[in-house]
Design an enzyme around this catalytic site. Structure first.
Site, PDB file in Angstrom:
ATOM      1  N   MET A 274      -0.461  -6.982   8.384  1.00  8.55           N
ATOM      2  CA  MET A 274       0.488  -6.603   9.224  1.00  8.55           C
ATOM      3  C   MET A 274       0.373  -6.195  10.352  1.00  8.55           C
ATOM      4  SD  MET A 274       3.233  -5.573   6.274  1.00  8.55           S
ATOM      5  CE  MET A 274       3.000  -3.956   6.033  1.00  8.55           C
TER       6      MET A 274
ATOM      7  N   GLY B  25     -10.411  -0.966  11.268  1.00 11.88           N
ATOM      8  CA  GLY B  25     -10.415  -1.633   9.729  1.00 11.88           C
ATOM      9  C   GLY B  25      -9.910  -3.094   9.795  1.00 11.88           C
ATOM     10  N   HIS B  26      -9.132  -3.611  10.886  1.00  5.87           N
ATOM     11  CA  HIS B  26      -9.001  -4.646  10.096  1.00  5.87           C
ATOM     12  C   HIS B  26      -9.779  -6.202  11.489  1.00  5.87           C
ATOM     13  CE1 HIS B  26      -4.497  -3.751  10.306  1.00  5.87           C
ATOM     14  NE2 HIS B  26      -4.254  -4.565   9.522  1.00  5.87           N
TER      15      HIS B  26
ATOM     16  N   GLN C 276       7.455  -5.754   0.989  1.00  5.20           N
ATOM     17  CA  GLN C 276       6.767  -5.147   0.897  1.00  5.20           C
ATOM     18  C   GLN C 276       7.210  -3.495   0.661  1.00  5.20           C
ATOM     19  OE1 GLN C 276       3.267  -6.588   2.256  1.00  5.20           O
ATOM     20  NE2 GLN C 276       2.299  -4.343   3.215  1.00  5.20           N
TER      21      GLN C 276
ATOM     22  N   GLY D 206      -9.193  -4.171   2.558  1.00  2.36           N
ATOM     23  CA  GLY D 206      -9.408  -2.803   3.233  1.00  2.36           C
ATOM     24  C   GLY D 206     -10.309  -2.065   1.736  1.00  2.36           C
ATOM     25  N   GLN D 207     -10.845  -1.141   1.826  1.00  5.75           N
ATOM     26  CA  GLN D 207     -10.446  -0.338   0.509  1.00  5.75           C
ATOM     27  C   GLN D 207      -9.203   0.487   0.465  1.00  5.75           C
ATOM     28  OE1 GLN D 207     -12.539  -0.312  -2.599  1.00  5.75           O
ATOM     29  NE2 GLN D 207     -11.881   2.019  -3.143  1.00  5.75           N
TER      30      GLN D 207
ATOM     31  N   ASP E 197      -6.466   0.698   1.380  1.00 10.22           N
ATOM     32  CA  ASP E 197      -5.503   0.246   0.207  1.00 10.22           C
ATOM     33  C   ASP E 197      -5.825   0.327  -1.264  1.00 10.22           C
ATOM     34  OD1 ASP E 197      -3.277   0.158   2.035  1.00 10.22           O
ATOM     35  OD2 ASP E 197      -4.793  -0.853   2.778  1.00 10.22           O
TER      36      ASP E 197
ATOM     37  N   GLN F 284      -3.941  -2.054  -4.136  1.00  6.29           N
ATOM     38  CA  GLN F 284      -3.402  -3.072  -3.400  1.00  6.29           C
ATOM     39  C   GLN F 284      -4.702  -4.233  -3.487  1.00  6.29           C
ATOM     40  OE1 GLN F 284      -1.686  -4.679   0.005  1.00  6.29           O
ATOM     41  NE2 GLN F 284      -3.732  -4.866   1.373  1.00  6.29           N
TER      42      GLN F 284
ATOM     43  N   VAL G 216     -12.911   2.259   6.917  1.00  4.08           N
ATOM     44  CA  VAL G 216     -13.185   2.432   8.264  1.00  4.08           C
ATOM     45  C   VAL G 216     -12.000   3.725   8.761  1.00  4.08           C
ATOM     46  CG1 VAL G 216     -14.283   1.686  10.636  1.00  4.08           C
ATOM     47  CG2 VAL G 216     -13.058   0.115   8.788  1.00  4.08           C
TER      48      VAL G 216
HETATM   49  O1  PAF Z   1      -2.410  -4.279   3.561  1.00  2.54           O
HETATM   50  C1  PAF Z   1      -1.396  -5.530   4.198  1.00  2.54           C
HETATM   51  O2  PAF Z   1      -1.444  -5.069   5.820  1.00  2.54           O
HETATM   52  C2  PAF Z   1      -0.736  -5.413   4.032  1.00  2.54           C
HETATM   53  O3  PAF Z   1      -0.116  -4.927   2.508  1.00  2.54           O
HETATM   54  C3  PAF Z   1      -0.501  -7.422   3.649  1.00  2.54           C
HETATM   55  C4  PAF Z   1      -2.202  -7.570   2.431  1.00  2.54           C
HETATM   56  C5  PAF Z   1      -1.096  -7.737   4.924  1.00  2.54           C
HETATM   57  C6  PAF Z   1       0.856  -7.991   2.354  1.00  2.54           C
HETATM   58  O4  PAF Z   1       1.890  -8.310   3.075  1.00  2.54           O
END
Ligand code: PAF
Length: 280
Positions: A30, A36-37, A61, A147-148, A150, A153, A176
């Site tokens: 997002m 982390g990303h 969401q 990522g772990q 979340d 998710q 991270v």
């Molecule tokens: O983890 C996130 O940033 C969001 O939930 C995702 C997986 C990109 C879905 O919008």
């Protein structure tokens, strides 16, 4: 690196890539990218021929009264990061393109979406599963990276991919952390200095859980109470939940065995943070 702003043009590009039999890695985000990303993009870069990063603050969401409007955004900085990390494609769709007028299809992964964060954020994982399924369909990734941090998710997305026979492999990369232990999150930017210090108690509590478990404590109730004491000392921090659950079904675990997940959600001021560790 090329930026695609609509589904149709990206889908065309993906078809070309697929015709070459090249592999595609997808990093769904997002935006407001952090280390982390970056760890996900780096892993995808290492593994795959083509790396696609999606940047989309997904409205479905966020619940009413949540932070959709104020969610941090900085596309220019995000694109600089993606370029530097060697992404090939960045997908930045408009909400209208993902959810055109009359849009009416949603994915509901039953059971595990109602636990942990799902209990305090009803509908959240329906929005996540829906947008991720759409991103999988648009980008046809061989591997998608999550990522772990979340953890729930990631478990839900794995389950969705398995249940719906999606061809994608879901790879989950470690949390991270900042030097002080705070898990990297785009929402950390909301924290004041004082709150940031208090937020460190979340990881302190998780570390305590690990220490207790490795010291022989297997009773989740005892561990959770001790963790609550660590976080409870912080004036502006309010626990949403602390749970020890099975790693696949997210059912509460009383006697902890290897592979249990200790998950926390806590409010630090007005910011809701989540974190977890796996007991191995
Ligand atoms: O983890 C996130 O940033 C969001 O939930 C995702 C997986 C990109 C879905 O919008």
């Amino acid at each position: 690196m090329k930026v695609y702003r609509n589904v149709r043009s990206l889908a065309k590009k993906v078809s070309e890539i697929k015709r070459l039999n090249d592999t595609v890695g997808l990093v769904p985000t997002m935006g407001f990218l952090h280390e982390g990303h970056i760890s996900l993009i780096r892993k995808a870069r290492k593994d795959m021929d083509h790396v696609i990063v999606s940047i989309f603050v997904n409205p479905t969401q966020f619940g009413p009264g949540e932070d959709f409007k104020k969610y941090p955004r900085d596309l220019k900085r995000d694109l600089d990061i993606c370029r530097k990390e060697g992404a090939d494609i960045v997908f930045v769709p408009k909400a209208k393109d993902i959810y055109p007028d009359g849009y009416s299809t949603y994915i509901s992964v039953r059971g595990i979406t109602e636990k942990l964060c799902g209990a305090s954020r009803p509908g959240h994982f329906r929005g996540v599963a829906t947008v991720v399924a759409k991103l999988f369909n648009i980008t046809a990734p061989d591997i998608a990276y999550f990522g772990q941090k979340d953890a729930q998710q990631a478990i839900i997305i794995k389950k969705m991919a398995e249940d719906l026979n999606m061809r994608v492999k879901v790879k989950v990369m470690p949390v991270v952390r900042e030097k002080n232990g705070l898990a990297m999150s785009s929402r950390n930017v909301y924290l004041s200095r004082r709150e940031r210090i208090q937020a460190q108690s979340i990881y302190r509590a998780l570390r305590l859980a690990k220490e207790l478990f490795h010291g022989g404590e297997k009773d989740s109730g005892i561990i959770i109470n001790k963790m609550k004491r660590v976080i409870g000392k912080q004036a502006e921090t309010k626990i949403d939940y602390i749970k020890v659950v099975g790693i696949k079904n997210l059912e509460d675990v009383k006697k902890i065995s290897r592979g249990s997940l200790v998950a926390i959600a806590a409010w630090v001021g007005k910011t809701r943070l989540i974190d977890n560790v796996i007991l191995n």
